[in-house]
Design a protein around this motif. Structure first.
Motif, PDB file in Angstrom:
ATOM      1  N   GLY B   3       0.830  -1.184   0.000  1.00 21.06           N
ATOM      2  CA  GLY B   3       0.000   0.000   0.000  1.00 21.06           C
ATOM      3  C   GLY B   3       0.867   1.236   0.000  1.00 21.06           C
ATOM      4  N   VAL B   4       0.278   2.359   0.406  1.00 22.37           N
ATOM      5  CA  VAL B   4       1.025   3.601   0.523  1.00 22.37           C
ATOM      6  C   VAL B   4       1.979   3.481   1.715  1.00 22.37           C
ATOM      7  N   ILE B   5       3.218   3.855   1.483  1.00 24.73           N
ATOM      8  CA  ILE B   5       4.229   3.738   2.529  1.00 24.73           C
ATOM      9  C   ILE B   5       4.647   5.125   2.992  1.00 24.73           C
ATOM     10  N   GLN B   6       4.655   5.317   4.300  1.00 22.62           N
ATOM     11  CA  GLN B   6       5.081   6.591   4.864  1.00 22.62           C
ATOM     12  C   GLN B   6       6.204   6.364   5.858  1.00 22.62           C
ATOM     13  N   SER B   7       7.123   7.316   5.902  1.00 21.38           N
ATOM     14  CA  SER B   7       8.178   7.269   6.907  1.00 21.38           C
ATOM     15  C   SER B   7       8.563   8.678   7.324  1.00 21.38           C
ATOM     16  N   PRO B   8       8.989   8.854   8.572  1.00 26.74           N
ATOM     17  CA  PRO B   8       8.926   7.873   9.644  1.00 26.74           C
ATOM     18  C   PRO B   8       7.499   7.703  10.149  1.00 26.74           C
ATOM     19  N   ARG B   9       7.250   6.746  11.007  1.00 29.54           N
ATOM     20  CA  ARG B   9       5.926   6.590  11.585  1.00 29.54           C
ATOM     21  C   ARG B   9       5.728   7.561  12.742  1.00 29.54           C
ATOM     22  N   THR B  13      10.514  16.244  17.477  1.00 31.28           N
ATOM     23  CA  THR B  13      11.547  17.216  17.200  1.00 31.28           C
ATOM     24  C   THR B  13      11.329  18.463  18.049  1.00 31.28           C
ATOM     25  N   GLU B  14      12.346  19.282  18.104  1.00 31.55           N
ATOM     26  CA  GLU B  14      12.254  20.521  18.868  1.00 31.55           C
ATOM     27  C   GLU B  14      11.832  21.676  17.967  1.00 31.55           C
ATOM     28  N   MET B  15      11.141  22.601  18.559  1.00 32.66           N
ATOM     29  CA  MET B  15      10.724  23.789  17.829  1.00 32.66           C
ATOM     30  C   MET B  15      11.909  24.415  17.096  1.00 32.66           C
ATOM     31  N   GLY B  16      11.676  24.805  15.854  1.00 33.60           N
ATOM     32  CA  GLY B  16      12.719  25.434  15.073  1.00 33.60           C
ATOM     33  C   GLY B  16      13.482  24.502  14.154  1.00 33.60           C
ATOM     34  N   GLN B  17      13.343  23.202  14.394  1.00 30.31           N
ATOM     35  CA  GLN B  17      14.035  22.237  13.563  1.00 30.31           C
ATOM     36  C   GLN B  17      13.269  21.977  12.270  1.00 30.31           C
ATOM     37  N   GLU B  18      14.012  21.494  11.282  1.00 34.08           N
ATOM     38  CA  GLU B  18      13.387  21.098  10.018  1.00 34.08           C
ATOM     39  C   GLU B  18      12.890  19.662  10.119  1.00 34.08           C
ATOM     40  N   VAL B  19      11.698  19.434   9.581  1.00 36.57           N
ATOM     41  CA  VAL B  19      11.113  18.091   9.588  1.00 36.57           C
ATOM     42  C   VAL B  19      10.780  17.695   8.148  1.00 36.57           C
ATOM     43  N   THR B  20      11.128  16.488   7.774  1.00 36.59           N
ATOM     44  CA  THR B  20      10.800  15.971   6.433  1.00 36.59           C
ATOM     45  C   THR B  20      10.045  14.662   6.562  1.00 36.59           C
ATOM     46  N   SER B  66       6.281  23.014   2.745  1.00 36.74           N
ATOM     47  CA  SER B  66       6.520  22.840   1.319  1.00 36.74           C
ATOM     48  C   SER B  66       6.425  21.359   0.990  1.00 36.74           C
ATOM     49  N   ALA B  67       6.045  21.043  -0.234  1.00 35.48           N
ATOM     50  CA  ALA B  67       5.930  19.650  -0.660  1.00 35.48           C
ATOM     51  C   ALA B  67       6.500  19.512  -2.059  1.00 35.48           C
ATOM     52  N   LYS B  68       7.104  18.365  -2.301  1.00 41.16           N
ATOM     53  CA  LYS B  68       7.678  18.082  -3.606  1.00 41.16           C
ATOM     54  C   LYS B  68       7.336  16.664  -4.023  1.00 41.16           C
ATOM     55  N   MET B  69       7.342  16.452  -5.321  1.00 46.82           N
ATOM     56  CA  MET B  69       7.172  15.099  -5.845  1.00 46.82           C
ATOM     57  C   MET B  69       8.126  14.957  -7.023  1.00 46.82           C
ATOM     58  N   PRO B  70       9.375  14.600  -6.776  1.00 44.52           N
ATOM     59  CA  PRO B  70      10.385  14.550  -7.837  1.00 44.52           C
ATOM     60  C   PRO B  70      10.158  13.441  -8.863  1.00 44.52           C
ATOM     61  N   ASN B  71       9.420  12.384  -8.469  1.00 47.10           N
ATOM     62  CA  ASN B  71       9.100  11.320  -9.422  1.00 47.10           C
ATOM     63  C   ASN B  71       7.816  10.633  -8.978  1.00 47.10           C
ATOM     64  N   ALA B  72       7.360   9.695  -9.784  1.00 40.05           N
ATOM     65  CA  ALA B  72       6.055   9.066  -9.543  1.00 40.05           C
ATOM     66  C   ALA B  72       6.018   8.186  -8.302  1.00 40.05           C
ATOM     67  N   SER B  73       7.162   7.894  -7.726  1.00 42.23           N
ATOM     68  CA  SER B  73       7.167   6.959  -6.598  1.00 42.23           C
ATOM     69  C   SER B  73       7.632   7.588  -5.292  1.00 42.23           C
ATOM     70  N   PHE B  74       7.715   8.918  -5.238  1.00 41.26           N
ATOM     71  CA  PHE B  74       8.242   9.523  -4.018  1.00 41.26           C
ATOM     72  C   PHE B  74       7.768  10.964  -3.867  1.00 41.26           C
ATOM     73  N   SER B  75       7.371  11.296  -2.633  1.00 41.56           N
ATOM     74  CA  SER B  75       6.984  12.669  -2.324  1.00 41.56           C
ATOM     75  C   SER B  75       7.462  13.008  -0.921  1.00 41.56           C
ATOM     76  N   THR B  76       7.735  14.290  -0.687  1.00 44.69           N
ATOM     77  CA  THR B  76       8.124  14.753   0.634  1.00 44.69           C
ATOM     78  C   THR B  76       7.271  15.946   1.043  1.00 44.69           C
ATOM     79  N   LEU B  77       7.050  16.042   2.338  1.00 45.88           N
ATOM     80  CA  LEU B  77       6.419  17.200   2.947  1.00 45.88           C
ATOM     81  C   LEU B  77       7.406  17.727   3.978  1.00 45.88           C
TER      82      LEU B  77
END
Lengths: 110, 116
Positions: B3-9, B13-20, B66-77
């Motif tokens: 099915g759809v796979i997400q990571s991490p589960r 994180t601390e305020m101010g940090q970047e999260v992907t 921000s969100a990206k989808m560089p190819n058909a099998s991967f996306s990031t938020l």
């Protein structure tokens, strides 16, 4: 502005009885409607859908009714089972974009 | 079939940090959606893509997202910088080409984000 509303945050039903979950919407442009079920720590899973050209759709124990004039739909579960205990989301769409309600927690008591 | 796979589960994180947050849609699906679930607002759509192209980002709360989808099998938020009010469960969903089904979307298990 909530376009899809589920006014009952929770519902408790005895095993074997009927569960009725309700949903209201405001946008008359919605042309299809779906119900999703969600267990804790899992993503929502599709349950049943209905097109705006129909007023009823059945799938086993699950029936969805649509009243377009009232902008109202409902999900009936008969008979209710303990495994049906979950959060139920109503969703409405036009094109590929869905708008979800806030969800109703259903508890089926054995 | 996976099915759809997400990571991490789970992400703390601390305020101010970047999260992907990451998502792999179901193979063959050409629509990808990012949702956020909170107690106050329920399940809200943030952004969706069709054939890797962002179609509607009107739900993205602010420029920190921000969100990206560089190819058909991967996306990031991505959230940068993160704030405590971003704490929520983030879901990714995908759906097959329009007309192939009743617009049913298939959801991943979600990423529970906690920002302290």
């Amino acid at each position: 502005d909530q376009q899809v509303k589920q006014n009952s945050p929770s519902l408790s039903v005895q095993e074997g009885r009927i569960s009725i979950l309700n949903c209201d919407y405001t946008n008359s442009m919605f042309d299809y409607f779906l119900w999703y079920k969600k267990y804790p720590a899992e993503g929502p899973t599709f349950l049943i859908s209905i097109s705006s050209i129909k007023d009823k759709n059945e799938d086993g124990r699950f029936t969805v009714f649509l009243n377009k004039s009232a902008k109202h739909l409902s999900l009936h579960i008969v008979p209710s089972q303990p495994g049906d205990s979950a959060v139920y989301f109503c969703a409405a769409g036009n094109g590929n974009k869905l708008v979800f309600g806030a969800g109703t927690i259903l508890r089926v008591k054995s | 079939d996976a099915g759809v796979i997400q990571s991490p589960r789970h992400e703390v994180t601390e305020m101010g940090q970047e999260v992907t947050l990451r998502c792999k849609p179901i193979s063959g699906h050409d629509y990808l959606f990012w949702y956020r679930q909170t107690m106050m607002r329920g399940l809200e759509l943030l952004i969706y893509f069709n054939n890797n192209v962002p179609i509607d980002d009107s739900g993205m709360p602010e420029d920190r997202f921000s969100a990206k989808m560089p190819n058909a099998s991967f996306s990031t938020l991505k959230i940068q910088p993160s704030e405590p009010r971003d704490s929520a469960v983030y879901f990714c969903a995908s759906s097959p080409p329009q007309g192939a089904s009743s617009y049913e979307q298939y959801f991943g298990p979600g990423t529970r984000l906690t920002v302290t």
